[in-house]
Every structure is written in C-alpha cells, then in structure tokens.
Design a protein around this motif. Structure first.
Motif, short mmCIF file in Angstrom:
data_model
loop_
_atom_site.label_atom_id
_atom_site.label_comp_id
_atom_site.label_asym_id
_atom_site.label_seq_id
_atom_site.Cartn_x
_atom_site.Cartn_y
_atom_site.Cartn_z
N LYS A 1 0.86 -1.25 -0.01
CA LYS A 1 -0.05 0.29 -0.08
C LYS A 1 0.88 1.40 0.05
CE LYS A 1 -3.52 -2.37 2.49
NZ LYS A 1 -4.36 -2.50 3.87
N GLU A 2 2.15 1.09 0.27
CA GLU A 2 3.13 2.35 0.40
C GLU A 2 3.28 3.00 -1.01
OE1 GLU A 2 6.78 2.00 2.34
OE2 GLU A 2 6.12 0.07 3.30
N TYR A 3 3.52 4.21 -1.18
CA TYR A 3 3.60 4.88 -2.26
C TYR A 3 5.07 4.86 -2.80
CZ TYR A 3 5.30 8.69 -5.36
OH TYR A 3 6.02 9.28 -6.43
N GLY A 4 5.20 4.29 -3.96
CA GLY A 4 6.51 3.85 -4.32
C GLY A 4 7.16 2.37 -4.49
N CYS A 5 5.97 1.66 -3.70
CA CYS A 5 6.15 0.24 -3.99
C CYS A 5 5.57 -0.32 -5.43
CB CYS A 5 5.71 -0.51 -2.90
SG CYS A 5 5.54 -2.23 -2.97
N ILE A 6 6.36 -0.81 -6.05
CA ILE A 6 6.24 -1.19 -7.42
C ILE A 6 5.69 -2.77 -7.37
CG2 ILE A 6 6.65 -1.74 -9.98
CD1 ILE A 6 8.42 0.95 -9.64
N GLU B 1 10.67 -3.95 -5.89
CA GLU B 1 10.77 -3.10 -6.70
C GLU B 1 10.20 -1.82 -5.97
OE1 GLU B 1 10.88 -5.05 -11.01
OE2 GLU B 1 8.99 -4.88 -10.07
N TRP B 2 11.16 -1.07 -6.32
CA TRP B 2 10.76 0.56 -5.56
C TRP B 2 10.91 1.67 -6.62
CZ3 TRP B 2 8.25 0.64 -1.05
CH2 TRP B 2 8.37 -0.45 -0.14
N LEU B 3 10.06 2.43 -6.54
CA LEU B 3 10.39 3.59 -7.55
C LEU B 3 11.77 4.15 -7.43
CD1 LEU B 3 8.71 5.54 -9.52
CD2 LEU B 3 8.16 6.84 -7.52
N ASP B 4 12.28 4.49 -6.23
CA ASP B 4 13.52 5.09 -6.17
C ASP B 4 14.05 4.82 -4.53
OD1 ASP B 4 11.95 6.81 -4.66
OD2 ASP B 4 12.01 8.58 -6.23
N GLN B 5 15.24 5.30 -4.52
CA GLN B 5 15.91 5.04 -3.30
C GLN B 5 15.06 5.69 -1.97
OE1 GLN B 5 18.70 3.28 -2.32
NE2 GLN B 5 17.88 3.34 -0.19
N ALA B 6 14.56 6.97 -2.29
CA ALA B 6 13.83 7.74 -1.41
C ALA B 6 12.39 6.80 -0.72
CB ALA B 6 13.32 9.02 -1.81
N ALA B 7 11.84 6.22 -2.02
CA ALA B 7 10.61 5.15 -1.58
C ALA B 7 11.01 4.15 -0.43
CB ALA B 7 9.97 4.96 -2.88
#
Length: 94
Positions: free
Chosen positions: A31-36, A53-59
């Motif tokens: 459910k987290e933003y940035g979690c692909i 898989e994550w959108l980026d390191q910040a996520a």
C-alpha cells in the motif's frame, strides 16, 4: 527503479511463527507510495525470499523507516525468529 532481493533465514523451528509476520508486512508494504512490487516466496522451511521493486531510493528509505516495518523488526527480533537477513541490490540489464 530500484530492485532488490531480501534473503530471510528463520531460526530453526520458528518459521511457522515468522511466516505470518512476513505476510502481514507484505500486505502493508504493498500500500506504500513508491512500492511497485513486493513479493514473498518460501524456498525451504526456513528460507524466505522477498523480491522488491521500488520507484526510487527515497521510497525504499521511507519503507525502511515505516511504522509497520519497525514493528515487524521488533517482533521478529524480540522473539528471536531471524537467523540472517541478506539484501542484494540488482541491476536490470534489459
């Protein structure tokens, strides 16, 4: 995109206690933003693999600082459920 595999090894005899904690973590993390993608696999009785898989390191950083991740770590550590956790960062070639 950031891709990683977390290899999670349960202490002998406690995998049945660890598995529901991991499954709960999956549900909340997806459910987290940035979690692909956040997929849990069981290789053997004591070995689990989490493909992420994550959108980026910040996520990913935000996930690692989340309340539900901290609660998972606390529960697994206090109950001595984890023998080893190894994280491998992957580079996609195609």
């Amino acid at each position: 995109m950031l891709t990683l595999v977390a290899e999670i090894v349960a202490e002998p005899g406690v995998a049945k206690q660890l598995k529901p904690l991991l499954e709960q973590l999956v549900g909340l993390t997806r459910k987290e933003y940035g979690c692909i993608s956040y997929e849990l696999y069981q290789e053997s009785e004591t070995h689990f693999l989490m493909f992420e898989e994550w959108l980026d390191q910040a996520a990913l950083d935000k996930h690692m600082a989340s309340v539900h991740f901290a609660e998972f770590n606390a529960a697994a550590t206090q109950s001595n459920l984890l023998q080893q956790v190894k994280i491998r960062y992957l580079s996609r070639l195609n």
